[in-house]
Design a protein around this motif. Structure first.
Motif, PDB file in Angstrom:
ATOM      1  N   SER A 213      -0.287  -4.543  10.086  1.00 36.66           N
ATOM      2  CA  SER A 213       0.342  -5.634  10.915  1.00 36.66           C
ATOM      3  C   SER A 213      -0.032  -6.910  10.160  1.00 36.66           C
ATOM      4  O   SER A 213       0.868  -8.059  10.239  1.00 36.66           O
ATOM      5  N   GLN A 214      -1.145  -7.229   9.847  1.00 41.33           N
ATOM      6  CA  GLN A 214      -1.459  -8.536   9.139  1.00 41.33           C
ATOM      7  C   GLN A 214      -0.876  -8.642   8.096  1.00 41.33           C
ATOM      8  O   GLN A 214      -0.669  -9.669   7.814  1.00 41.33           O
ATOM      9  N   MET A 215      -1.041  -7.635   7.283  1.00 37.77           N
ATOM     10  CA  MET A 215      -0.228  -7.645   5.797  1.00 37.77           C
ATOM     11  C   MET A 215       1.006  -8.209   5.749  1.00 37.77           C
ATOM     12  O   MET A 215       1.519  -9.110   5.045  1.00 37.77           O
ATOM     13  N   VAL A 216       1.958  -7.596   6.870  1.00 41.85           N
ATOM     14  CA  VAL A 216       3.304  -7.946   6.862  1.00 41.85           C
ATOM     15  C   VAL A 216       3.758  -9.163   7.344  1.00 41.85           C
ATOM     16  O   VAL A 216       4.772  -9.611   7.391  1.00 41.85           O
ATOM     17  N   ARG A 217       2.563  -9.796   7.737  1.00 36.40           N
ATOM     18  CA  ARG A 217       2.780 -11.315   8.252  1.00 36.40           C
ATOM     19  C   ARG A 217       2.757 -12.306   7.335  1.00 36.40           C
ATOM     20  O   ARG A 217       2.657 -13.730   7.677  1.00 36.40           O
ATOM     21  N   THR A 218       2.262 -11.979   6.087  1.00 35.11           N
ATOM     22  CA  THR A 218       1.918 -12.720   5.044  1.00 35.11           C
ATOM     23  C   THR A 218       3.179 -12.851   4.087  1.00 35.11           C
ATOM     24  O   THR A 218       3.994 -12.151   3.893  1.00 35.11           O
ATOM     25  N   LYS A 219       3.356 -14.214   3.621  1.00 29.07           N
ATOM     26  CA  LYS A 219       4.374 -14.595   2.702  1.00 29.07           C
ATOM     27  C   LYS A 219       4.196 -13.754   1.435  1.00 29.07           C
ATOM     28  O   LYS A 219       5.185 -13.440   0.797  1.00 29.07           O
ATOM     29  N   ALA A 220       2.913 -13.363   0.960  1.00 32.29           N
ATOM     30  CA  ALA A 220       2.500 -12.812  -0.294  1.00 32.29           C
ATOM     31  C   ALA A 220       2.983 -11.329  -0.341  1.00 32.29           C
ATOM     32  O   ALA A 220       3.476 -10.993  -1.402  1.00 32.29           O
ATOM     33  N   PHE A 221       2.889 -10.584   0.992  1.00 30.39           N
ATOM     34  CA  PHE A 221       3.592  -9.263   0.823  1.00 30.39           C
ATOM     35  C   PHE A 221       5.073  -9.184   0.574  1.00 30.39           C
ATOM     36  O   PHE A 221       5.392  -8.419  -0.117  1.00 30.39           O
ATOM     37  N   TRP A 222       5.727 -10.258   1.304  1.00 28.24           N
ATOM     38  CA  TRP A 222       7.136  -9.980   1.217  1.00 28.24           C
ATOM     39  C   TRP A 222       7.858 -10.386  -0.387  1.00 28.24           C
ATOM     40  O   TRP A 222       8.805  -9.717  -0.502  1.00 28.24           O
ATOM     41  N   LEU A 223       7.038 -11.603  -0.800  1.00 25.60           N
ATOM     42  CA  LEU A 223       7.459 -11.908  -2.018  1.00 25.60           C
ATOM     43  C   LEU A 223       7.211 -10.600  -2.954  1.00 25.60           C
ATOM     44  O   LEU A 223       8.051 -10.468  -3.794  1.00 25.60           O
ATOM     45  N   SER A 343      -1.958  -3.809  -3.186  1.00 23.89           N
ATOM     46  CA  SER A 343      -2.437  -3.144  -1.879  1.00 23.89           C
ATOM     47  C   SER A 343      -4.035  -3.274  -1.446  1.00 23.89           C
ATOM     48  O   SER A 343      -4.322  -3.576  -0.479  1.00 23.89           O
ATOM     49  N   SER A 344      -4.543  -2.793  -2.488  1.00 26.43           N
ATOM     50  CA  SER A 344      -6.149  -3.121  -2.483  1.00 26.43           C
ATOM     51  C   SER A 344      -6.565  -4.461  -2.812  1.00 26.43           C
ATOM     52  O   SER A 344      -7.365  -4.928  -2.448  1.00 26.43           O
ATOM     53  N   GLY A 345      -6.106  -5.075  -3.855  1.00 27.00           N
ATOM     54  CA  GLY A 345      -6.715  -6.211  -4.429  1.00 27.00           C
ATOM     55  C   GLY A 345      -6.265  -7.411  -3.645  1.00 27.00           C
ATOM     56  O   GLY A 345      -7.133  -8.352  -3.365  1.00 27.00           O
ATOM     57  N   PHE A 346      -5.143  -7.517  -2.993  1.00 23.82           N
ATOM     58  CA  PHE A 346      -4.677  -8.551  -2.094  1.00 23.82           C
ATOM     59  C   PHE A 346      -5.022  -8.231  -0.924  1.00 23.82           C
ATOM     60  O   PHE A 346      -5.440  -9.333   0.047  1.00 23.82           O
ATOM     61  N   LYS A 407      -1.744 -14.608  -3.968  1.00 20.93           N
ATOM     62  CA  LYS A 407      -2.788 -14.002  -3.047  1.00 20.93           C
ATOM     63  C   LYS A 407      -2.796 -14.658  -1.792  1.00 20.93           C
ATOM     64  O   LYS A 407      -2.425 -15.990  -1.563  1.00 20.93           O
ATOM     65  N   PRO A 408      -2.985 -13.878  -0.530  1.00 20.08           N
ATOM     66  CA  PRO A 408      -2.926 -14.769   0.535  1.00 20.08           C
ATOM     67  C   PRO A 408      -3.941 -15.683   0.595  1.00 20.08           C
ATOM     68  O   PRO A 408      -3.994 -16.840   1.432  1.00 20.08           O
ATOM     69  N   GLN A 409      -5.230 -15.582  -0.143  1.00 19.23           N
ATOM     70  CA  GLN A 409      -6.191 -16.587  -0.191  1.00 19.23           C
ATOM     71  C   GLN A 409      -5.662 -17.830  -0.699  1.00 19.23           C
ATOM     72  O   GLN A 409      -6.396 -18.970  -0.856  1.00 19.23           O
TER      73      GLN A 409
END
Length: 410
Positions: A213-223, A343-346, A407-409
């Motif tokens: 749920s946290q992952m899908v709220r990041t811009k990085a995931f959707w791009l 999925s693991s690195g980000f 990456k999100p960071q």
């Protein structure tokens, strides 16, 4: 490689063999002709089963991600064997198209998705420091499964009926998955801490574990998700139409259709080989050069392959289309290992199973976009030439999008 390295490498090797068998999901075309001959179904009807397989493969991975923290790897792999084995045996008994859809397209593919997610999640926990290498090495098995196991399956189909072949495959899957259940383990807590100490600060290492749920709220995931859809649509589109596309080129040179289909099948083998190799190669690239370089070279391979295929169709060059096929195999394979490494690195390894399962949902729209777009261009013009130029535009879009992924960071 020290003794500890050898010890943990066995888990990647076990996962490689497991995914080699799981890769048979791509070999549905082996069963199409004998099943059509038995029932008189047409290619449109039987082709839908491949689309269903891709959908329920993703659903199976999603289900595994949701339950893998509640059950042991052993229990889930035994369940995987029962689901896949039972699905194949049930498929051997059907006499309707809906029966094939439900048993092979739904049950078998769901089991393949569950097993793939579980075995990858377990094996990757042994390699927090080399996520690209580990995921690429495992997924190489998945990419090469159809190519390496097609000959023995073809021999079974020649010696027996497709129904008996399904029964044999069902038994084999039960035996293999039960064996894997006793070989695959996650690292104990103290070992996991020591392995985490191996992680070096790099552009590919996540310092935080994200839930889905946290992952899908990041811009990085959707791009990244959008980039995956573009590249996967090209890969699945060509996989579904590679033989007739190569056959079109060969017939244009004066070869008969019967002669052309044999060489076209060889060209398809090049796609499978490079699909497998591309997964390992890109995993190594991801670890050594980082995600930016990884996404860029995959996008360039995708664009170059579509350009070469378009030129090959225009001028009737079989060698050129083979090179184009092989480049797309590398791009598609690299795309698949990027999905696991991302999925693991980000987003960390703690929730990898669920996060990876969510990422694989990109295959559902791609399974519709790629094959349907390629087929519609071919039907509209009578040739695959315009389809490859259209996919070149998609590849250029993927190349541009690769520079927006961060990456999100970051």
């Amino acid at each position: 490689m020290g003794s500890s390295g050898i010890h943990r490498f066995r888990y990647v090797a076990t996962a490689f063999v497991t995914l080699l068998f799981m890769g048979l999901i791509y070999a549905w075309s082996l069963f199409v002709e004998p099943i059509e001959a038995d029932f008189g179904w047409d290619r449109t009807q039987t082709s839908l089963n491949f689309t269903l397989s891709m959908i329920f493969f993703s659903v199976g991975m999603l289900a595994a991600g949701a339950i893998e923290r509640r059950f042991s790897t052993k229990v889930l792999m035994i369940a995987t064997g029962i689901i896949i084995g039972g699905g194949f045996v049930a498929a051997s008994l059907v006499s309707t198209l809906m029966g094939i859809y439900l048993t092979y397209g739904v049950v078998v593919s769901f089991g393949v998705g569950v097993g793939t997610d579980v075995v990858m999640a377990a094996a990757l926990k042994w390699y927090p420091d080399k996520q690209g290498f580990a995921s690429g090495g495992m997924l190489m098995g998945f990419g090469m499964g159809a190519m390496l196991l097609s000959p023995p399956v073809t021999m079974l189909l020649s010696a027996f009926t497709w129904r008996m072949t399904f029964v044999i495959l069902g038994v084999v899957f039960v035996v293999v998955m039960v064996a894997v259940a006793f070989l695959m383990h996650v690292p104990p807590a103290d070992v996991a801490v020591a392995l985490q100490a191996k992680v070096k600060a790099s552009s590919a290492a996540s310092t935080r574990d994200y839930t889905a749920s946290q992952m899908v709220r990041t811009k990085a995931f959707w791009l990244f998700f959008a980039w995956l859809i573009l590249v996967t649509s090209g890969g699945l589109g060509l996989i579904s139409q590679a033989v007739p596309a190569a056959q079109e080129v060969l017939v244009s040179t004066g070869m008969t259709p019967d002669e052309a289909v044999m060489l076209a099948t060889v060209a398809m083998g090049g796609v499978s080989l490079c699909n497998g190799f591309g997964r390992l190669l890109n995993g190594i690239v991801w670890d050594k050069f980082g995600y930016r370089f990884s996404l860029t070279w995959v996008s360039v391979c995708f664009a170059a392959s579509m350009g070469l295929c378009g030129i090959a169709m225009t001028f009737g060059s079989f060698p050129l289309i083979v090179v184009g096929f092989m480049l797309l195999g590398l791009a598609y394979g690299g795309n698949m290992s990027s999905m696991a490494a991302m999925s693991s690195g980000f987003f960390g390894t703690k929730h990898f199973g669920m996060n990876y399962a969510v990422a694989t949902l990109q295959m559902i729209p791609a399974a519709f976009i790629g094959p349907m777009l390629l087929a519609s261009f071919q039907q509209g013009s009578g040739s695959y030439t315009s389809a490859f130029w259209a996919f070149l535009a998609i590849a250029i879009g993927a190349f541009a999008l690769s520079f927006l992924v961060k990456k999100p960071q970051d």
